[in-house]
Design an enzyme around this catalytic site. Structure first.
Site, short mmCIF file in Angstrom:
data_model
loop_
_atom_site.label_atom_id
_atom_site.label_comp_id
_atom_site.label_asym_id
_atom_site.label_seq_id
_atom_site.Cartn_x
_atom_site.Cartn_y
_atom_site.Cartn_z
N LEU A 1 0.83 -1.22 0.00
CA LEU A 1 0.00 0.00 0.00
C LEU A 1 0.85 1.25 0.00
O LEU A 1 0.45 2.29 -0.47
CB LEU A 1 -0.89 0.02 1.24
CG LEU A 1 -2.00 -1.03 1.30
CD1 LEU A 1 -2.63 -1.04 2.67
CD2 LEU A 1 -3.04 -0.76 0.23
N GLY A 2 2.01 1.14 0.58
CA GLY A 2 2.86 2.32 0.65
C GLY A 2 4.04 2.09 1.56
O GLY A 2 4.25 0.98 2.06
N GLY B 1 5.97 3.87 4.79
CA GLY B 1 5.97 4.91 5.81
C GLY B 1 7.34 5.03 6.43
O GLY B 1 8.27 4.33 6.04
N PHE C 1 8.40 4.02 9.09
CA PHE C 1 8.86 2.91 9.91
C PHE C 1 8.84 1.59 9.15
O PHE C 1 9.05 0.54 9.72
CB PHE C 1 8.00 2.81 11.16
CG PHE C 1 8.04 4.07 11.97
CD1 PHE C 1 9.06 4.28 12.88
CD2 PHE C 1 7.06 5.04 11.82
CE1 PHE C 1 9.11 5.44 13.63
CE2 PHE C 1 7.11 6.20 12.56
CZ PHE C 1 8.14 6.41 13.47
N GLY C 2 8.56 1.67 7.86
CA GLY C 2 8.56 0.45 7.08
C GLY C 2 7.39 0.38 6.12
O GLY C 2 6.50 1.23 6.17
N PRO C 3 7.41 -0.64 5.22
CA PRO C 3 6.35 -0.76 4.22
C PRO C 3 5.03 -1.25 4.83
O PRO C 3 5.03 -1.89 5.86
CB PRO C 3 6.92 -1.79 3.25
CG PRO C 3 7.87 -2.60 4.06
CD PRO C 3 8.42 -1.69 5.11
N VAL C 4 3.94 -0.93 4.11
CA VAL C 4 2.62 -1.35 4.57
C VAL C 4 1.99 -2.20 3.47
O VAL C 4 2.04 -1.84 2.30
CB VAL C 4 1.73 -0.13 4.84
CG1 VAL C 4 0.38 -0.57 5.40
CG2 VAL C 4 2.40 0.84 5.79
N LYS D 1 1.77 -3.53 8.81
CA LYS D 1 2.95 -2.67 8.77
C LYS D 1 4.15 -3.50 9.19
O LYS D 1 4.19 -4.02 10.29
CB LYS D 1 2.75 -1.48 9.70
CG LYS D 1 3.96 -0.59 9.75
CD LYS D 1 3.56 0.83 10.05
CE LYS D 1 4.36 1.76 9.20
NZ LYS D 1 3.76 3.01 8.93
N ASP E 1 5.16 12.50 13.28
CA ASP E 1 5.22 12.41 11.82
C ASP E 1 3.82 12.57 11.23
O ASP E 1 3.37 11.78 10.43
CB ASP E 1 5.85 11.09 11.37
CG ASP E 1 6.22 11.11 9.88
OD1 ASP E 1 6.27 12.21 9.31
OD2 ASP E 1 6.45 10.03 9.31
#
Ligand SMILES: *[C@@H]1O[C@H](CO)[C@@H](O)[C@H](O)[C@H]1NC(C)=O
Ligand SMILES: *[C@@H]1O[C@H](CO)[C@@H](O)[C@H](O)[C@H]1NC(C)=O
Ligand SMILES: *[C@@H]1O[C@H](CO)[C@@H](O)[C@H](O)[C@H]1NC(C)=O
Ligand SMILES: *[C@@H]1O[C@H](CO)[C@@H](O)[C@H](O)[C@H]1NC(C)=O
Ligand SMILES: *[C@@H]1O[C@H](CO)[C@@H](O)[C@H](O)[C@H]1NC(C)=O
Ligand SMILES: *[C@@H]1O[C@H](CO)[C@@H](O)[C@H](O)[C@H]1NC(C)=O
Ligand SMILES: *[C@@H]1O[C@H](CO)[C@@H](O)[C@H](O)[C@H]1NC(C)=O
Ligand SMILES: *[C@@H]1O[C@H](CO)[C@@H](O)[C@H](O)[C@H]1NC(C)=O
Length: 799
Positions: free
Chosen positions: A489-490, A492, A494-497, A511, A608
């Site tokens: 999905l994207g 962020g 702190f890591g991919p989702v 996440k 954030d």
């Protein structure tokens, strides 16, 4: 020689004005007689107030001008000429006689005296005593028992339960008329006693119950080191009195209930300064009785008043509530269930009306809770005395009214609430575990199982355990199709989702945290448990976690409409969100952030906040995501003295980006940027304008100063908006992005400001308003990594 003369005059003068008389002496108005207390502090005699012609017997400060009267005898019965006479009878009764020798006013007495004397004491107390008796407690009569509008040091307010005597203050009708006016101040002995001001019989405002340090509705009292206060509650009496901290000082002070119903304290340090008002209540609109109705708390900011239902409550009449008619108050969202209820702690409160409460001053808070829990009609409890760590018990048995929140000096209140419905229970975890067994991934399943066992041993009690479902890796792998890029999905900070679908069809967002958090397993799990407890309709719900070796994953509810940036920065999709929707989103984000900052138990700073972290559910309700992650990652890393700055350029406040200082006010800054982006449909960072090189903040500021702020609006909005609403949002946003953190409002003020129509302070210059003073130069000198395409950074800064 001259001095001797003056001295003689002084002696003679003092002789003429003594401090006492006996039954064969009188005070005559015609002769200008007065009594002056021993050291000359007070004087009693006849006077006419203001421009009145009537004559009254009163007590005033001897050497204070203009004359300040503190007590009046014949408040309601003025003499209409100068022939009044004050006598003390041989039995010890004070009588005020007119020229025909008929009684205009007289004192009451408890007993007859052998040798009565009337004396004015230096405290301002006029007493009738027997002979040389010095104890004023044993006086036959004293003016301190019959206060008018003024409470002097040593005077008591309250009630004697033995004799039934009540001492209360009542205002003058007017400066020309000392007879009792509409307002009175008294200690209401009903329930747990409280200081109240009434208008007639109607409650005007409550200073509230005494909490051992001060009245609950008067948190500023503690600032005044000049005075000491005494509150007594025994089976014989309830009373309040105050004294000067230093009785030897020349400071004068008095507490008055004035004609507009205010309690006012004055102090006079020198004749030059005169009387200075140093305290007045009600302080603001929130102080008036029950402005907000039941189960709501009142807040003010810059003379602006707003009521908010307590967490777990909703407006009884949403329509009235929206129209700022708060009188009908709030009701519980879910009904009480008695045996299964819980108590929620509310901090910093003015305790609600205690007139129907019960108390026990020797009970502990734990016993108090038990007592409240046991009786289904008990709605709340609190410590009755907060000095020395808290003691005593107060129980409420009806609706809670007249509360407010203080930033400082408030009290803790525990309100009965239905226990929240359990979310993911053990059952679900059990299903997942068994399905793992069936699919043959026994090995990984066992690994995870052992891990859970281990964690259970190390972690807290079983109860904590149940709050947090742990998903096993196999389930997540399957749900996300082995983290396939199609499901991503994207990315962020702190890591991919990834998007995932559980076997039962429920959609989830996973996440996958980057491995660098460096946090131990137990700490990580504790953090997740804490974050899972944050529940608010404007926060994305955390469903659980998955831990496997170095892999740590958070499982969230899936948001159908993705994130806000997906809409507002897209030329076609932005037409789907009209002004009303945008306003709804702005208010929702503000509420979610307020909850993180102060209404939740954790006090989370997001760090954030950006449009990409505001997700939208199927009804386009905004939900903040990624909250609490900064908390997990905030620990010192790699080196003991490095701190990680997480955040996104364009949303970072100057003090955070440059110095790494973060506070709730850095989130407020980011919120302001988001609001301007929502209104304009443009990004702050990367904003360009042919006329100048300001970013969106600078551009908005320029337009604001030129009174053209509406021009910043997204042209796609057409005419769907209300001018005043848009201007208010821009105004609030500019207040949020001010350069100095201390100038920015906190989120409770922001929520207030968005909800009301009162005037707001002028914003000052925003922080980071040109592209040029973006912090890239500063940041690039320290080590930093870019996690994604230059948008999200996380920097390791030396400290
Ligand atoms: C009041 O006192 C005066 C003496 O000072 C006396 O002459 C007069 O009779 C007294 N009046 C009454 C009503 O007692
Ligand atoms: C004297 O007592 C009576 C009844 O006890 C009361 O009504 C009256 O107000 C009192 N007078 C004064 C001056 O306090
Ligand atoms: C009052 O004075 C008398 C003598 O005039 C004396 O006998 C008595 O003890 C005194 N009482 C007090 C309480 O001082
Ligand atoms: C409150 O508690 C303090 C300390 O325990 C005690 O000294 C004080 O008398 C109490 N006040 C009241 C009004 O009960
Ligand atoms: C009463 O006190 C309030 C608060 O200090 C003040 O604003 C008001 O003018 C006062 N009213 C009168 C009649 O003195
Ligand atoms: C507020 O609502 C109440 C009913 O709950 C109504 O009686 C009252 O008139 C309303 N007040 C205003 C100012 O509209
Ligand atoms: C107050 O609480 C104490 C401690 O629980 C208890 O012993 C006492 O009986 C209670 N007093 C009253 C009047 O209920
Ligand atoms: C609960 O408290 C109320 C108020 O004190 C009392 O009237 C009622 O009897 C109590 N109920 C029970 C079940 O103890």
């Amino acid at each position: 020689m001259l001095f001797a003369c003056i001295f003689m005059l002084f002696i003679y003068g003092n002789f003429a004005a003594t401090d006492s008389i006996s039954p064969d002496q009188s005070i005559r108005d015609r002769d200008g007689d007065t009594l002056v207390s021993a050291v000359g502090a007070f004087e009693v005699g006849f006077f006419s107030p203001g421009n009145s012609k009537g004559r009254y017997l009163g007590i005033w400060y001897k050497n204070v001008s203009p004359r300040t009267v503190v007590w009046v005898a014949n408040r309601e019965a003025p003499l209409n000429n100068h022939f009044g006479v004050l006598n003390v009878t041989h039995e010890g009764t004070l009588v005020l006689l007119d020229e025909r020798n008929s009684r205009v006013w007289s004192s009451n007495k408890s007993r007859t005296a052998q040798n009565p004397v009337l004396q004015l004491l230096d405290s301002g107390n006029l007493v009738v005593k027997d002979g040389n008796e010095t104890d004023s407690e044993k006086a036959l009569w004293q003016s301190f028992d019959y206060p008018c509008d003024t409470l002097l040091p040593g005077m008591k307010l309250g009630k004697n339960f033995v004799t039934g005597q009540v001492r209360s203050l009542s205002t003058w009708k007017s400066p020309n008329n000392p007879s009792p006016g509409q307002f009175s101040a008294s200690i209401d002995p009903q329930g747990f006693p409280q200081l109240v001001v009434r208008e007639g019989h109607k409650m005007h405002f409550r200073v509230g119950s005494w909490n051992g340090l001060r009245f609950t509705g008067s948190p500023e009292l503690k600032e005044l080191r000049l005075f000491k206060y005494e509150f007594q509650l025994t089976k014989n009496e309830v009373s309040y009195e105050w004294e000067l901290q230093n009785p030897q000082s020349s400071l004068l002070s008095r507490l008055v209930v004035n004609q507009s119903g205010f309690l006012q304290r004055f102090a006079r340090a020198t004749p030059l300064l005169g009387w200075t008002p140093i305290y007045a209540a009600p302080l603001d609109q929130c102080d008036y009785y029950a402005v907000c109705g039941a189960y709501a708390s009142c807040r003010t900011f810059n003379s602006l008043t707003v009521c908010a239902c307590l967490d777990g409550f909703e407006p009884k009449s949403p329509k009235e509530w929206r129209a700022s008619n708060w009188s009908s108050g709030c009701v519980r969202k879910s009904n009480l269930d008695c045996r299964n209820d819980d108590f929620q702690r509310f901090r910093g409160f003015k305790l609600p009306d205690t007139s129907n409460s019960q108390f026990n001053t020797s009970m502990s808070l734990t016993e108090c809770r038990e007592n409240c829990f046991r009786n289904c009609s008990c709605t709340a409890y609190a410590n009755s005395n907060i000095s020395n760590g808290g003691s005593g018990c107060l129980l409420w048995f009806d609706e809670l009214v007249d509360m407010r929140e203080y930033t400082e000096g408030g009290q803790d209140l525990y309100i009965r609430k239905a226990k929240p419905k359990p979310g993911y229970g053990k059952k679900q975890v059990a299903i997942i575990v068994s399905s793992v067994m069936l699919t043959g991934m026994v090995f990984i399943g066992l690994l995870c199982y052992i891990r859970i066992k281990k964690l259970r041993k190390q972690g807290g009690g079983e109860n904590e355990e149940m709050d947090l479902p742990i998903f096993d890796l196999a389930t997540i792998v399957k749900a996300t199709d082995n983290f396939s890029s199609d499901n991503k999905l994207g990315q962020g900070g702190f890591g991919p989702v990834y998007k995932g679908t559980l076997a039962e069809g429920q959609e989830i967002a996973v996440k996958r945290l980057s491995k660098s958090s460096g946090q131990g397993m137990v700490e990580f799990k504790n953090e997740v448990i804490l974050i899972a407890k944050l529940q608010h309709r404007n926060l994305v719900k955390l469903l659980g976690c998955c831990i496997q070796g170095d892999e740590k994953m958070l499982i969230y509810e899936y948001m159908t409409n993705k994130s806000l940036d997906y809409f507002i920065f897209d030329q076609t999709k932005k037409t789907l969100i009209d002004w009303q929707r945008r306003m709804h989103i702005i208010v929702g984000i503000a509420r979610g952030l307020l909850y993180l900052h102060q209404d939740s138990r954790l006090r989370i700073i997001h760090r954030d906040l950006k449009v990409g972290n505001v997700l939208l559910d199927k009804d386009m309700n905004p939900k903040i995501s990624d909250f609490g992650l900064a908390r997990m990652f905030q620990g010192d890393q790699i080196e003991a003295n490095t701190n990680r700055v997480v955040g996104t350029y364009g949303y970072m406040s100057p003090e955070y980006a440059v110095d790494g200082h973060f506070s709730i006010k850095s989130d407020v800054f980011s919120f302001g940027v988001i609001v301007l982006e929502i209104i304009s449909g443009k990004k702050n960072r990367g904003f360009c304008h042919p006329d100048h090189n300001h970013n969106l903040l600078g551009h908005t500021w320029r337009l604001w100063m030129e009174e053209r702020a509406l021009e910043v609006m997204d042209t796609m909005l057409g005419d769907s908006y209300t001018v005043s609403e848009v201007l208010r949002c821009i105004h609030v946003a500019l207040l949020c992005v001010q350069k100095r953190p201390e100038d920015r409002p906190d989120m409770s003020s922001v929520v207030l400001m968005l909800a009301s129509e009162n005037s707001l302070p002028q914003p000052k210059l925003p922080g980071f308003y040109t592209e040029r003073n973006l912090p890239e130069e500063e940041a690039s000198s320290s080590q930093h990594e870019r996690v994604s395409n230059g948008v999200t950074i996380s920097t390791l800064q030396g400290r």
